[in-house]
Write a protein that holds these residues in place. Structure first.
Motif, PDB file in Angstrom:
ATOM      1  N   GLY A 396      45.237 -49.807  35.351  1.00  0.00           N
ATOM      2  CA  GLY A 396      44.590 -50.830  36.166  1.00  0.00           C
ATOM      3  C   GLY A 396      45.272 -51.013  37.512  1.00  0.00           C
ATOM      4  O   GLY A 396      44.604 -51.161  38.550  1.00  0.00           O
ATOM      5  N   GLY A 397      46.608 -51.025  37.532  1.00  0.00           N
ATOM      6  CA  GLY A 397      47.339 -51.190  38.785  1.00  0.00           C
ATOM      7  C   GLY A 397      47.067 -50.077  39.779  1.00  0.00           C
ATOM      8  O   GLY A 397      46.713 -50.344  40.938  1.00  0.00           O
ATOM      9  N   PRO A 398      47.227 -48.801  39.381  1.00  0.00           N
ATOM     10  CA  PRO A 398      46.900 -47.719  40.322  1.00  0.00           C
ATOM     11  C   PRO A 398      45.452 -47.750  40.800  1.00  0.00           C
ATOM     12  O   PRO A 398      45.180 -47.464  41.966  1.00  0.00           O
ATOM     13  CB  PRO A 398      47.187 -46.460  39.498  1.00  0.00           C
ATOM     14  CG  PRO A 398      48.196 -46.887  38.491  1.00  0.00           C
ATOM     15  CD  PRO A 398      47.872 -48.303  38.165  1.00  0.00           C
ATOM     16  N   ALA A 399      44.517 -48.089  39.893  1.00  0.00           N
ATOM     17  CA  ALA A 399      43.111 -48.142  40.303  1.00  0.00           C
ATOM     18  C   ALA A 399      42.882 -49.226  41.346  1.00  0.00           C
ATOM     19  O   ALA A 399      42.179 -49.013  42.349  1.00  0.00           O
ATOM     20  CB  ALA A 399      42.225 -48.396  39.077  1.00  0.00           C
ATOM     21  N   VAL A 400      43.468 -50.385  41.135  1.00  0.00           N
ATOM     22  CA  VAL A 400      43.313 -51.476  42.101  1.00  0.00           C
ATOM     23  C   VAL A 400      44.029 -51.139  43.407  1.00  0.00           C
ATOM     24  O   VAL A 400      43.550 -51.474  44.501  1.00  0.00           O
ATOM     25  CB  VAL A 400      43.849 -52.788  41.489  1.00  0.00           C
ATOM     26  CG1 VAL A 400      44.006 -53.868  42.538  1.00  0.00           C
ATOM     27  CG2 VAL A 400      42.904 -53.269  40.392  1.00  0.00           C
ATOM     28  N   ALA A 401      45.163 -50.456  43.327  1.00  0.00           N
ATOM     29  CA  ALA A 401      45.850 -50.022  44.549  1.00  0.00           C
ATOM     30  C   ALA A 401      44.974 -49.075  45.358  1.00  0.00           C
ATOM     31  O   ALA A 401      44.936 -49.137  46.595  1.00  0.00           O
ATOM     32  CB  ALA A 401      47.178 -49.351  44.191  1.00  0.00           C
ATOM     33  N   LEU A 457      27.809 -44.299  42.143  1.00  0.00           N
ATOM     34  CA  LEU A 457      27.787 -45.557  41.395  1.00  0.00           C
ATOM     35  C   LEU A 457      26.424 -45.863  40.779  1.00  0.00           C
ATOM     36  O   LEU A 457      26.331 -46.727  39.903  1.00  0.00           O
ATOM     37  CB  LEU A 457      28.191 -46.714  42.310  1.00  0.00           C
ATOM     38  CG  LEU A 457      29.650 -46.753  42.744  1.00  0.00           C
ATOM     39  CD1 LEU A 457      29.890 -47.943  43.657  1.00  0.00           C
ATOM     40  CD2 LEU A 457      30.563 -46.838  41.537  1.00  0.00           C
ATOM     41  N   VAL A 458      25.381 -45.184  41.245  1.00  0.00           N
ATOM     42  CA  VAL A 458      24.051 -45.462  40.698  1.00  0.00           C
ATOM     43  C   VAL A 458      24.011 -45.185  39.199  1.00  0.00           C
ATOM     44  O   VAL A 458      23.428 -45.946  38.416  1.00  0.00           O
ATOM     45  CB  VAL A 458      22.987 -44.628  41.442  1.00  0.00           C
ATOM     46  CG1 VAL A 458      21.642 -44.693  40.715  1.00  0.00           C
ATOM     47  CG2 VAL A 458      22.832 -45.124  42.873  1.00  0.00           C
ATOM     48  N   VAL A 459      24.653 -44.101  38.770  1.00  0.00           N
ATOM     49  CA  VAL A 459      24.596 -43.712  37.357  1.00  0.00           C
ATOM     50  C   VAL A 459      25.264 -44.743  36.450  1.00  0.00           C
ATOM     51  O   VAL A 459      24.636 -45.235  35.502  1.00  0.00           O
ATOM     52  CB  VAL A 459      25.213 -42.313  37.157  1.00  0.00           C
ATOM     53  CG1 VAL A 459      25.264 -41.955  35.674  1.00  0.00           C
ATOM     54  CG2 VAL A 459      24.418 -41.274  37.924  1.00  0.00           C
ATOM     55  N   PRO A 510      36.539 -52.658  33.454  1.00  0.00           N
ATOM     56  CA  PRO A 510      37.544 -51.589  33.594  1.00  0.00           C
ATOM     57  C   PRO A 510      36.934 -50.211  33.804  1.00  0.00           C
ATOM     58  O   PRO A 510      37.422 -49.433  34.639  1.00  0.00           O
ATOM     59  CB  PRO A 510      38.314 -51.672  32.271  1.00  0.00           C
ATOM     60  CG  PRO A 510      38.165 -53.089  31.839  1.00  0.00           C
ATOM     61  CD  PRO A 510      36.782 -53.493  32.260  1.00  0.00           C
ATOM     62  N   GLY A 511      35.873 -49.902  33.076  1.00  0.00           N
ATOM     63  CA  GLY A 511      35.249 -48.591  33.249  1.00  0.00           C
ATOM     64  C   GLY A 511      34.676 -48.411  34.640  1.00  0.00           C
ATOM     65  O   GLY A 511      34.830 -47.348  35.261  1.00  0.00           O
ATOM     66  N   LEU A 512      34.026 -49.449  35.162  1.00  0.00           N
ATOM     67  CA  LEU A 512      33.430 -49.354  36.497  1.00  0.00           C
ATOM     68  C   LEU A 512      34.511 -49.241  37.569  1.00  0.00           C
ATOM     69  O   LEU A 512      34.387 -48.445  38.510  1.00  0.00           O
ATOM     70  CB  LEU A 512      32.564 -50.583  36.744  1.00  0.00           C
ATOM     71  CG  LEU A 512      31.671 -50.539  37.985  1.00  0.00           C
ATOM     72  CD1 LEU A 512      30.690 -49.386  37.886  1.00  0.00           C
ATOM     73  CD2 LEU A 512      30.921 -51.857  38.154  1.00  0.00           C
ATOM     74  N   VAL A 513      35.596 -50.015  37.430  1.00  0.00           N
ATOM     75  CA  VAL A 513      36.693 -49.928  38.391  1.00  0.00           C
ATOM     76  C   VAL A 513      37.323 -48.531  38.362  1.00  0.00           C
ATOM     77  O   VAL A 513      37.660 -47.960  39.402  1.00  0.00           O
ATOM     78  CB  VAL A 513      37.751 -51.009  38.097  1.00  0.00           C
ATOM     79  CG1 VAL A 513      39.013 -50.786  38.931  1.00  0.00           C
ATOM     80  CG2 VAL A 513      37.181 -52.394  38.373  1.00  0.00           C
ATOM     81  N   GLY A 514      37.454 -47.966  37.151  1.00  0.00           N
ATOM     82  CA  GLY A 514      38.016 -46.627  37.039  1.00  0.00           C
ATOM     83  C   GLY A 514      37.157 -45.586  37.733  1.00  0.00           C
ATOM     84  O   GLY A 514      37.676 -44.687  38.418  1.00  0.00           O
ATOM     85  N   GLY A 518      38.538 -43.616  40.994  1.00  0.00           N
ATOM     86  CA  GLY A 518      38.665 -42.176  40.866  1.00  0.00           C
ATOM     87  C   GLY A 518      37.811 -41.433  41.876  1.00  0.00           C
ATOM     88  O   GLY A 518      38.262 -40.461  42.517  1.00  0.00           O
ATOM     89  N   ALA A 519      36.554 -41.870  42.039  1.00  0.00           N
ATOM     90  CA  ALA A 519      35.684 -41.232  43.022  1.00  0.00           C
ATOM     91  C   ALA A 519      36.217 -41.437  44.439  1.00  0.00           C
ATOM     92  O   ALA A 519      36.147 -40.529  45.280  1.00  0.00           O
ATOM     93  CB  ALA A 519      34.268 -41.800  42.899  1.00  0.00           C
ATOM     94  N   THR A 520      36.772 -42.610  44.709  1.00  0.00           N
ATOM     95  CA  THR A 520      37.332 -42.881  46.031  1.00  0.00           C
ATOM     96  C   THR A 520      38.506 -41.963  46.331  1.00  0.00           C
ATOM     97  O   THR A 520      38.644 -41.442  47.450  1.00  0.00           O
ATOM     98  CB  THR A 520      37.782 -44.346  46.119  1.00  0.00           C
ATOM     99  OG1 THR A 520      36.661 -45.200  45.884  1.00  0.00           O
ATOM    100  CG2 THR A 520      38.367 -44.656  47.485  1.00  0.00           C
ATOM    101  N   LEU A 521      39.355 -41.744  45.334  1.00  0.00           N
ATOM    102  CA  LEU A 521      40.502 -40.852  45.528  1.00  0.00           C
ATOM    103  C   LEU A 521      40.047 -39.429  45.845  1.00  0.00           C
ATOM    104  O   LEU A 521      40.536 -38.798  46.792  1.00  0.00           O
ATOM    105  CB  LEU A 521      41.380 -40.866  44.284  1.00  0.00           C
ATOM    106  CG  LEU A 521      42.621 -39.977  44.303  1.00  0.00           C
ATOM    107  CD1 LEU A 521      43.577 -40.410  45.408  1.00  0.00           C
ATOM    108  CD2 LEU A 521      43.326 -39.996  42.954  1.00  0.00           C
TER     109      LEU A 521
END
Length: 808
Positions: A396-401, A457-459, A510-514, A518-521
């Motif tokens: 969660g921390g790395p994803a939010v970062a 994100l549509v999917v 959590p799944g949506l944030v992940g 991930g896609a942003t990275l």
């Protein structure tokens, strides 16, 4: 909201301390009385009572059958005056600060925990440099270097006339134009320093209770009355809510880094010109100045990497030499860089873009590397103490970062794109043939991947919509069973079931944030690769490709530029609306209620932590009231107020906690905080709180999208914390007692349920009887926000003074 009235039949004096949740509430609503009195506190946060209850301690016979209700209102800490809406611009800093607190439990790996903190603090530093670099891009590159150096750009902008290169004025030389424009990013850094220093004094400079001997928190490892050593949880340590040393140290480092970024931007162009022109003296001066800037930057990195917060003790001391010297030295170097750039260089002309375009690429790559390293460290911590309820397996921390970096990129890129479009007139920056060259091509590539991210994100959004619809159908049968309905109303049943299904979307976050992070990275890495390999904006980079690919690149670039600009404009308009509209200001305040609960441990320019004021307020109040009266106390927290209540109870000494009952409702303690901040609200910590407090009860509804069960089982003679889920609405259909349909309340109005009063009464009856009232001749004000007021043994004459002004 129904009044706080109900009725333990024995036990003596009792106080019910009400703490509201997100969005705030007035004392009149909390106490269900238009005549309320502020008994202690100030206009920012205060305790209130009904006027009739002001002298309750002097007349205990009146309250033999009910507790004295008292409301703590803290909403002005987050949603008070309109200027706080400008905190929206600090959103990336706030999100980065959250990443610090999202680490998994340590599992005895102190070195790994320190590494996690260092990585987050370094990533936060890159955000400060990114913001400053964006300001330099707008003021120095686009305005002073490109537009002022172009006759076609200056002709329609008379306010730039004195900088125009073709007019031969004193300011027309590129170095002098840059020196003057550097005032803008320099002032921005100074403003951030000022806001951080000012908000610390106004919000966070509240020392933990130390005025009473029985208020001080025992050191870690102090034996409990049974003789067993019990280590204090992090939220119960005396220094947790007072990290003055780290905030001051980080503020100095980030301020210095900002000034050094401006100095490097100004100095770099002049240094390149001097080296190419063969001026030995100026070139040597450039090397000396750049070496000094690099050395100061290295010191900033070392300061940021130093050991973080000291939660075991209160940080009264500040590294004064470091805090004062680092920003001062950076200002001196900035002044030297401005003087060096302003030195006369006849014949120097500005062309192309300002040297230093690679800065944005280096920053993006550094942020990506730090996020990846943070993910590796987080996984290592999670494996040492795994918990299936932890969000994203500890990531969660790395994803939010990563999201903080994305927000920073959108905001800074949006500003640069909009300013470039404005200066370029009808042209398209970066496409050639315009008045100016435009911003670095990387910013155009970053804007171009935004439409791709939205398509990705549509999917998952469609999957969530289908899952929610199917869940609503499944819940329909359960609704009829819960209410024992013989003849169901399909419309009523469907509405209740749909509300329950929609409330469950919180657990899918959590799944949506992940997916988003991930896609942003990946897309960010692709943007850097495309910008560096082609050297052109996407539309020009794919000019020779297949028509479909070229068209897609042009469309992505145009759409992304519009979206990134729209995103920045949305932030500005939100801020302006919130400044004028109290309801909008309250809505924006809800964002900060959730995001600014945590201290500024990673980024000193994040919005201030209101809990560093609220938690000491509540701790002082509970400690002083139980000490003065010897009575029983139930602290009753709704939503975010339940988190504040739990944090305040953790700060109490053991013998005071045993006279306190905790009632939480609509609480995100486990559902949000336990999953996303497992090191501080994980199952071990919540079970420990259950064991330490005298009694605790939690109420929740299946229709509540925020609150939920805390999942703490029975412990010895203590029952499980959670009560069975409350029915919502209270009544399915119409009857003689409820002739009109009852609303679906969701997250609000828990006091309307009779179970609330019943559970509060049960908690008060379980507390030990009140001790004989203790009176003391010593002053009540021992140095804290809860030290004065009629609730501490001072009668109505004191209560009607400055501390007892009417709020009704």
């Amino acid at each position: 909201m129904s009044p706080a009235t109900p009725a333990p039949q024995s036990g003596g004096a009792a106080l019910e301390l009400l703490v509201h949740g997100v969005g705030g509430a007035t004392p009149q609503d909390m106490l269900d009385d238009p005549r309320t009195v502020r008994v202690t506190g100030d206009a920012t946060a205060a305790m209130h009572r009904r006027g009739a209850d002001l002298d309750a301690e002097d007349h205990p016979e009146r309250y033999a059958q009910r507790p004295v209700p008292e409301a703590y209102c803290w909403s002005n800490l987050t949603s008070g005056n309109g200027t706080r809406a400008l905190w929206l611009l600090l959103l990336p800093f706030m999100v980065a600060n959250l990443a610090h607190w999202m680490r998994p439990p340590a599992g005895g790996r102190r070195g790994t925990v320190r590494l996690y903190g260092v990585l987050v603090r370094l990533l936060a530093l890159t955000l400060t440099v990114l913001l400053t670099a964006a300001a330099c891009e707008v003021a120095l590159d686009l305005t002073a270097w490109q537009c002022a150096g172009s006759t076609a750009c200056v002709v329609d902008r008379s306010w730039l006339g004195f900088l125009a290169a073709d007019r031969g004025g004193w300011w027309s030389q590129p170095g002098r134009r840059l020196a003057l424009a550097a005032v803008v990013p320099g002032a921005l850094v100074g403003l951030l320093w000022y806001l951080s220093n000012r908000t610390w004094s106004a919000y966070e400079a509240q020392r933990p209770p130390t005025g009473y001997d029985d208020v001080a928190t025992p050191p870690p490892g102090t034996p409990d009355p049974e003789g067993e050593p019990r280590p204090r949880p992090a939220l119960g340590r005396p220094g947790f809510w007072y990290g003055r040393r780290l905030v001051a140290r980080l503020r100095a480092a980030h301020t210095a880094a900002g000034f050094l970024t401006v100095a490097a931007a100004v100095c770099g162009a002049a240094a390149r010109h001097d080296r190419e022109s063969g001026s030995t003296a100026l070139a040597a001066l450039a090397w000396t100045l750049e070496a000094a800037l690099a050395a100061a930057g290295l010191v900033c990195l070392l300061v940021v990497c130093r050991r973080g917060r000291s939660e075991k003790r209160v940080d009264h001391v500040v590294d004064r030499t470091l805090v004062a010297a680092l920003p001062t030295v950076s200002l001196i170097l900035l002044a030297a860089a401005l003087g060096y750039a302003a030195w006369s260089r006849p014949g120097w002309q500005s062309a192309g873009t300002l040297p230093g375009d690679a800065t944005f690429g280096v920053l993006v790559l550094s942020q990506g590397a730090l996020v990846v390293a943070l993910g590796v460290v987080a996984l290592a911590l999670h494996r040492s103490d795994p918990d299936p309820r932890t969000a994203m397996y500890g990531l969660g921390g790395p994803a939010v970062a990563m999201l903080a970096c994305a927000l920073g990129g959108v905001m800074t890129g949006g500003v640069a794109q909009r300013v470039a479009d404005w200066l370029d007139g009808p042209g398209t920056p970066g496409a050639g043939g315009g008045r100016i060259v435009g911003p670095p091509v990387l910013l155009s590539w970053q804007a171009s991947v935004i439409p791709v991210l939205l398509l990705v994100l549509v999917v998952p959004c469609a999957v969530l919509a289908v899952r929610t619809t199917l869940a609503a159908r499944r819940y329909a049968a359960a609704v009829d069973v819960d209410y024992g309905v013989e003849t169901p109303d399909p419309v009523r049943t469907r509405r209740i079931a749909s509300t329950r299904a929609a409330a469950g979307l919180t657990d899918a976050a959590p799944g949506l944030v992940g997916i988003v992070s991930g896609a942003t990275l990946l897309l960010g890495a692709g943007a850097v690769a495309g910008a560096w390999s082609s050297g052109n904006v996407p539309g020009r980079a794919f000019e020779g490709a297949h028509p479909v690919i070229a068209s897609a690149a042009d469309t992505a670039q145009a759409t992304g530029s519009w979206l990134i600009g729209f995103g920045f404009i949305l932030f500005v308009t939100w801020g302006r609306r919130a400044y004028k509209d109290a309801s909008a200001r309250r809505t924006i305040g809800i964002l900060w209620d959730v995001g600014t609960f945590w201290p500024r441990a990673a980024h000193p320019f994040a919005p201030p932590c209101y809990a560093e004021r609220a938690v000491p307020d509540l701790t002082w109040r509970m400690s002083s009231w139980t000490r003065t009266t010897g009575g029983r106390l139930v602290i009753s927290g709704h939503s975010q107020g339940s988190v504040l209540a739990a944090a305040a109870v953790w700060q109490l000494p053991a013998h005071t906690r045993r006279r306190v009952a905790l009632l939480t409702y609509g609480s995100p303690l486990e559902r949000l905080y336990g999953r996303w901040f497992p090191a501080y609200f994980g199952p071990h910590q919540l079970r420990a709180l259950h064991g330490e407090v005298h009694c605790w009860r939690n109420l929740y509804r299946a229709t509540d999208p925020i609150g939920g069960p805390v999942r703490v089982p029975a412990d010895g003679d203590k029952p499980a914390v959670d009560r069975d889920a409350l029915l919502d609405p209270l009544v399915y259909g119409r009857d003689h007692a409820h002739p009109l349909p009852e609303p679906v309340l969701g997250h609000s109005d828990y006091q309307a349920d009779p179970a609330f009063a019943a559970e509060r009464t049960a908690l008060l009856d379980r507390l030990p009887p009140a001790l004989p009232r203790q009176r003391s001749d010593e002053p009540a004000d021992q140095g804290g926000s809860g030290g004065r007021g009629p609730a501490e043994g001072h009668g109505s004459s004191e209560g009607h003074g400055s501390s007892g002004r009417s709020s009704g």
